[in-house]
Design an enzyme around this catalytic site. Structure first.
Site, PDB file in Angstrom:
ATOM      1  N   TYR A   1       5.030  -7.390  15.900  1.00  0.00           N
ATOM      2  CA  TYR A   1       5.058  -6.024  15.009  1.00  0.00           C
ATOM      3  C   TYR A   1       5.762  -4.991  15.882  1.00  0.00           C
ATOM      4  CZ  TYR A   1       3.504  -2.281  11.843  1.00  0.00           C
ATOM      5  OH  TYR A   1       3.427  -1.214  11.063  1.00  0.00           O
TER       6      TYR A   1
ATOM      7  N   GLY B   1      23.112  -1.982   6.486  1.00  0.00           N
ATOM      8  CA  GLY B   1      24.597  -2.475   6.132  1.00  0.00           C
ATOM      9  C   GLY B   1      24.603  -2.143   4.615  1.00  0.00           C
TER      10      GLY B   1
ATOM     11  N   LYS C   1       9.417  -3.175  15.350  1.00  0.00           N
ATOM     12  CA  LYS C   1       9.438  -1.849  15.072  1.00  0.00           C
ATOM     13  C   LYS C   1      10.297  -1.002  16.163  1.00  0.00           C
ATOM     14  CE  LYS C   1       7.173  -1.632  11.223  1.00  0.00           C
ATOM     15  NZ  LYS C   1       7.953  -1.201  10.105  1.00  0.00           N
TER      16      LYS C   1
ATOM     17  N   ASP D   1      10.277  -6.480  -3.109  1.00  0.00           N
ATOM     18  CA  ASP D   1       9.037  -6.892  -2.402  1.00  0.00           C
ATOM     19  C   ASP D   1       9.112  -8.491  -2.377  1.00  0.00           C
ATOM     20  OD1 ASP D   1       6.381  -7.361  -1.366  1.00  0.00           O
ATOM     21  OD2 ASP D   1       6.233  -5.293  -1.586  1.00  0.00           O
TER      22      ASP D   1
ATOM     23  N   ASP E   1      13.191 -11.215  -0.463  1.00  0.00           N
ATOM     24  CA  ASP E   1      12.773 -10.973   0.810  1.00  0.00           C
ATOM     25  C   ASP E   1      14.023 -10.401   1.675  1.00  0.00           C
ATOM     26  OD1 ASP E   1      12.604 -11.240   3.572  1.00  0.00           O
ATOM     27  OD2 ASP E   1      12.147 -13.382   3.611  1.00  0.00           O
TER      28      ASP E   1
ATOM     29  N   PHE F   1       0.810  -1.211  -0.107  1.00  0.00           N
ATOM     30  CA  PHE F   1      -0.061   0.184  -0.065  1.00  0.00           C
ATOM     31  C   PHE F   1       0.948   1.070  -0.108  1.00  0.00           C
ATOM     32  CE2 PHE F   1      -2.463   2.600   3.135  1.00  0.00           C
ATOM     33  CZ  PHE F   1      -3.087   3.356   2.190  1.00  0.00           C
TER      34      PHE F   1
ATOM     35  N   SER G   1       6.583  -4.671   5.458  1.00  0.00           N
ATOM     36  CA  SER G   1       6.404  -5.296   6.600  1.00  0.00           C
ATOM     37  C   SER G   1       4.890  -5.646   6.680  1.00  0.00           C
ATOM     38  CB  SER G   1       6.700  -4.377   7.947  1.00  0.00           C
ATOM     39  OG  SER G   1       6.173  -4.978   9.129  1.00  0.00           O
TER      40      SER G   1
END
Ligand code: UDP
Length: 328
Positions: free
Chosen positions: A152, A109, A156, A38, A63, A18, A82
């Site tokens: 989650y 990195g 985060k 993605d 990934d 989105f 995510s």
């Protein structure tokens, strides 16, 4: 202040999602070279298929929890990969933890090697079920690490910590945006979030499912406003977290009523149990964004919801009603 960033090369992770797809559009419009990445577990190529014909756009199906290799220069990295809805955390908890932690580490990195500026998508979920209202950036939060949202929220929070560590220890240029509830075209109809859930139910002629008694509050920001805020933050020189969201707070019960009115559905509201650790109230304090970025939201909820409803109405039948469609 107007920045000319045409010709810059930008990596956007979660590009088929989105927010990622809207960011791809924005950076393409600014004349950048955009590398989208993605793994497509929650994203959809239909969100970016219009970009595949553009010479300045390329896409990696990858990934980011695994080592990330991108040939060539990069000026900016925006980490938006995510899962981002409670239903997804329950279905894919380990991937949710990994993309926020291992994925962020890999991308930091990469940013170091490329000398790129890195912006991470953090969230109002770092505040958990807040005891301070509205939430400003100095509030440390009230998070249950082992609850359903913990995978989650803690990923985060770790993401913010490691990003600040790269900033202070390695001198990396970093930006942290704390995103509050956002809505608009390209949300997934089946992601379980309140707005697509209610609009999907209206489209299918199903009852509108309000969780709890509907007195919990959220503050919904239209996607165009959010993207503008993120863009300004990236180009600012501010490394501490900045809330981006719309402070216009509403109860979920009232929100459901608004959607019933907008869609003209004659379905009724049915009440379901409130999910565990569902925050009781949420409203961003955007004093910092106003002061540092000169940003505030411009799109009123009535207008944004109308645009979003127009989008959902254009979706093919098999997206709106997958099971019934398949059994035809
Ligand atoms: N919600 C609801 N019915 C639904 C989906 C969500 O009442 O079908 C509620 C949910 O419990 C929460 C609010 O709507 O209180 C916003 O949920 P969402 O998943 O959109 O965002 P978040 O809780 O992550 O802020």
């Amino acid at each position: 202040m107007k920045h000319d960033i045409s010709g810059k090369r930008v990596l956007i992770t979660g590009a088929a999602g989105f927010l990622g797809s809207h960011l791809c559009d924005r950076f393409m419009a600014e004349g950048c070279y955009v590398v989208g990445m993605d793994n497509l577990i929650t994203g959809s190529l239909s969100n970016i298929e219009h970009l595949f014909k553009e010479e300045r756009f390329e896409f990696y199906h990858h990934d980011v929890s695994k080592f990330v290799f991108v040939p060539g220069e990069l000026d900016y990295i925006l980490h938006f990969a995510s899962p981002a809805s409670p239903i997804d955390y329950l279905k894919i908890p380990i991937q949710t933890l990994k993309v926020g932690s291992l994925g962020t580490h890999n991308l930091l990195g990469l940013a170091r090697v490329k000398g790129a500026r890195m912006l991470i998508a953090s969230t109002s979920e770092v505040y958990g079920d807040p005891t301070v209202h509205p939430q400003n950036e100095d509030y440390w939060g009230n998070v249950n690490p082992i609850g359903p949202r913990g995978v989650y929220d803690e990923a985060k929070r770790f993401q913010e910590a490691i990003t600040m560590a790269y900033h202070t220890f390695h001198g990396l240029e970093t930006r942290i945006v704390r995103i509050f509830n956002t809505y608009g075209p390209r949300m997934r109809l089946n992601d379980g979030r309140a707005l697509p859930a209610f609009m999907g139910q209206a489209l299918r002629g199903e009852d509108i499912t309000v969780f709890g008694d509907g007195s919990q509050t959220r503050s919904f920001c239209y996607v165009d406003d959010l993207i503008e805020g993120i863009y300004r933050l990236l180009l600012s020189d501010y490394a501490l977290p900045v809330n981006i969201g719309n402070p216009d707070e509403i109860t979920i019960g009232e929100f459901a009523e608004e959607i019933i009115k907008l869609t003209g559905t004659d379905q009724k509201i049915v009440y379901k149990p409130l999910p565990q650790d569902d925050p009781k109230q949420r409203q961003p304090d955007i004093t910092r964004a106003k002061a540092i970025l000169g940003w505030e939201p411009k799109v009123a909820r009535a207008e944004g919801m109308r645009k979003t409803w127009e989008y959902f109405k254009t979706l093919p039948e098999w997206v709106i009603t997958p099971r019934e469609f398949n059994s035809k």
